[in-house]
Design a protein around this motif. Sequence first.
Motif, short mmCIF file in Angstrom:
data_model
loop_
_atom_site.label_atom_id
_atom_site.label_comp_id
_atom_site.label_asym_id
_atom_site.label_seq_id
_atom_site.Cartn_x
_atom_site.Cartn_y
_atom_site.Cartn_z
N GLY A 138 93.31 2.10 56.72
CA GLY A 138 93.32 0.45 56.85
C GLY A 138 91.88 -0.34 56.63
N LEU A 139 91.11 0.45 56.51
CA LEU A 139 89.49 -0.12 56.46
C LEU A 139 89.16 -0.60 55.10
N GLY A 140 89.84 -0.30 53.92
CA GLY A 140 89.37 -0.56 52.84
C GLY A 140 88.82 0.63 52.01
N ASP A 141 87.89 0.14 51.23
CA ASP A 141 87.05 1.17 50.56
C ASP A 141 86.08 1.82 51.70
N LEU A 142 86.01 3.26 51.53
CA LEU A 142 85.17 4.14 52.34
C LEU A 142 83.74 4.30 51.74
N LYS A 143 82.93 4.14 52.77
CA LYS A 143 81.50 4.44 52.08
C LYS A 143 80.90 5.52 52.95
N VAL A 144 80.26 6.49 52.14
CA VAL A 144 79.43 7.68 52.57
C VAL A 144 78.12 7.57 52.18
N CYS A 145 77.32 7.86 53.23
CA CYS A 145 75.89 7.73 53.15
C CYS A 145 75.18 9.05 52.41
N VAL A 146 74.59 9.20 51.34
CA VAL A 146 74.58 10.23 50.62
C VAL A 146 72.74 10.62 50.77
N ALA A 147 72.01 9.67 51.02
CA ALA A 147 70.59 9.76 51.11
C ALA A 147 69.96 8.37 51.83
N TYR A 148 68.73 8.38 52.08
CA TYR A 148 68.05 7.22 52.71
C TYR A 148 67.03 6.63 51.54
N LYS A 149 66.87 5.46 51.41
CA LYS A 149 65.71 4.94 50.61
C LYS A 149 64.63 4.07 51.26
N LYS A 150 63.48 4.40 50.94
CA LYS A 150 62.33 4.13 51.93
C LYS A 150 62.01 2.67 51.28
N PRO A 151 61.06 2.03 51.88
CA PRO A 151 60.91 0.64 51.27
C PRO A 151 60.00 0.89 49.93
N ASP A 152 59.24 1.95 49.82
CA ASP A 152 58.54 2.02 48.76
C ASP A 152 59.32 2.65 47.58
N GLY A 153 60.69 2.82 47.93
CA GLY A 153 61.56 3.27 46.61
C GLY A 153 61.80 4.85 46.88
N THR A 154 61.05 5.51 47.63
CA THR A 154 61.29 7.09 47.74
C THR A 154 62.55 7.16 48.34
N ILE A 155 63.32 8.42 47.60
CA ILE A 155 64.60 8.69 48.16
C ILE A 155 64.40 9.84 49.25
N LEU A 156 64.88 9.98 50.46
CA LEU A 156 64.93 10.83 51.33
C LEU A 156 66.42 11.40 51.13
N LYS A 157 66.54 12.78 50.99
CA LYS A 157 67.58 13.47 50.96
C LYS A 157 67.87 14.63 52.18
N ASN A 158 66.85 14.97 52.55
CA ASN A 158 66.78 15.71 53.98
C ASN A 158 66.40 14.87 55.14
N PHE A 159 66.96 14.96 56.34
CA PHE A 159 66.78 14.34 57.64
C PHE A 159 65.19 14.54 58.00
N PRO A 160 64.51 13.46 58.13
CA PRO A 160 63.09 13.75 58.38
C PRO A 160 62.85 14.13 60.02
N ALA A 161 61.40 14.84 59.92
CA ALA A 161 61.06 15.42 61.12
C ALA A 161 60.68 14.16 62.23
N ALA A 162 60.02 13.06 61.67
CA ALA A 162 59.65 12.08 62.78
C ALA A 162 60.41 10.68 62.37
N LEU A 163 60.67 9.99 63.35
CA LEU A 163 61.32 8.79 63.40
C LEU A 163 60.45 7.64 62.35
N GLU A 164 59.25 7.96 62.60
CA GLU A 164 58.23 6.94 61.58
C GLU A 164 58.75 6.94 60.26
N GLU A 165 59.31 8.06 59.86
CA GLU A 165 59.65 8.15 58.34
C GLU A 165 61.02 7.43 58.15
#
Length: 425
Positions: free
Chosen positions: A336-363
């Motif tokens: 009943g939540l409507g469409d479901l989303k799945v996070c597949v990657a992270y996009k950094k402010p400079d547009g870089t795509i992170l596919k693997n979870f980074p080692a440091a939180l700053e990333e």
Amino acid sequence: MPSSIVIGSQWGDEGKGKVIDILASQAEVVVRSQGGNNAGHTVVNNGVTYKLHVVPSGILYPDTLCLIGAGVVIDPKNFLEELQMLKDKNISTKNLKIDPRTHVVMPWHILLDGLSEQFRGNSDIGTTKRGIGPAYMDKYERCGIRMYDLVHPEIFRQKALSTGALKNKIITEVYGGEAFDLEAVIAEYTEYGKQLASYVDDVSVLTYEANKAGKTILFEGAQATLLDIDFGTYPYVTSSHPVSGGVCTGTGVGPKMIDRIIGVAKAYTTRVGKGPFPSELNDEIGDKIRNIGGEFGTTTGRPRRTGWFDAVIVRHSVRVNGLDGLALNKLDTLCGLGDLKVCVAYKKPDGTILKNFPAALEELDGVEPVYETLPGFTEDISGCRSFDELPETCKAYIKRVEELIECPVCMIGVGPDRTQTIERN
Ligand code: GDP
Ligand code: IMO
Ligand code: MG
């Protein structure tokens, strides 16, 4: 399978207790190897809810040997309360054993957990304040008190006096707190030691012998991969190794004993305490997930933060733990939540795509989750007992999750009860 590990694949509370309880019906031994009463594992059987903290979730089976390995830390007072809770529900604890090497959580650890959190102010970790971090600090500082010491009053007395004196100095002179009356602590904890003495046995030997005899063994993880001291979101982590690698060091067995490693995740994501959570929902859907899913901590009662399923973190868990399969719980909560989303990657402010979870939180600073949207469902799935009975939308969701995390989904949870599970090969 003779020996399996069940491990948390997100930030904890994925339903490990339920999965262990189900698999324990075919196991002869269940072993905990790390963490302490920061864990809260819920088992629901025939409408009765059991909240376990340190006692392995195999305890509901009267003949199952339940072992607490060397890597666990035990608060004796709280542990005795847990044993009493089980006795009150007519659950026998006669097959429970504690390794003499387990470290004891002393009252100063609990106080120091609170004082250091207070000192950190806004940068606090959001610990469970159960003294877990300070107890592991003493273990690695090599001044901890172990279960062996606790059940030998003379040894305990000496160690409690020397470590207690140092702790009192830290409490009073660093934090301006109130010192413990060491004689009173020794008297109280010596009594706990007497009550626990009959449970103490060498868990490394017991596990080894059980394996040699061909018995089926389940290793029950507490906490989760993203809370691991090395592979989690440091410093917003716990102070042990909840990953599969931690099982061997925390029990005292070799890695060749392990035949199968199962990760547990929810069909969405939750986290208690502070720290990054890229797919967090601070909106109406997040509130709905919290309310429908009953997302309030088993140990502290704190509301859990909620968000969409994050395939980046679960894929990280697949790699770090070497998962053979994933148990995906609480699919029913997404109804009943409507469409479901799945996070597949992270996009950094400079547009870089992170596919693997980074080692440091700053990333992770300023990253935006990259979502894929899948159709939701409105059917009540809590009565489904086979994959084929699930609506097509649910099947498609699970299949996409499997592709994204690169691991098969071997169990699906459609409700909190033992019976509300779909098993797949
Ligand atoms: P653990 O720490 O990993 O053992 O998980 P917790 O027991 O802290 O939290 C999981 C919660 O979800 C408990 O309240 C369980 O009873 C509940 N639960 C587990 N699996 C399911 C499921 O498939 N559906 C629903 N609705 N609840 C579930
Ligand atoms: P189970 O086994 C969820 C979190 C705390 C905090 C951080 C550090 O039930 O999945 P600690 O007291 O360990 O020093 O706190 O770790 N945490 C858990 N979160 N489930 C748990 O266990 C947790 N055990 C610790 O909330 O963010
Ligand atoms: Mg829990």
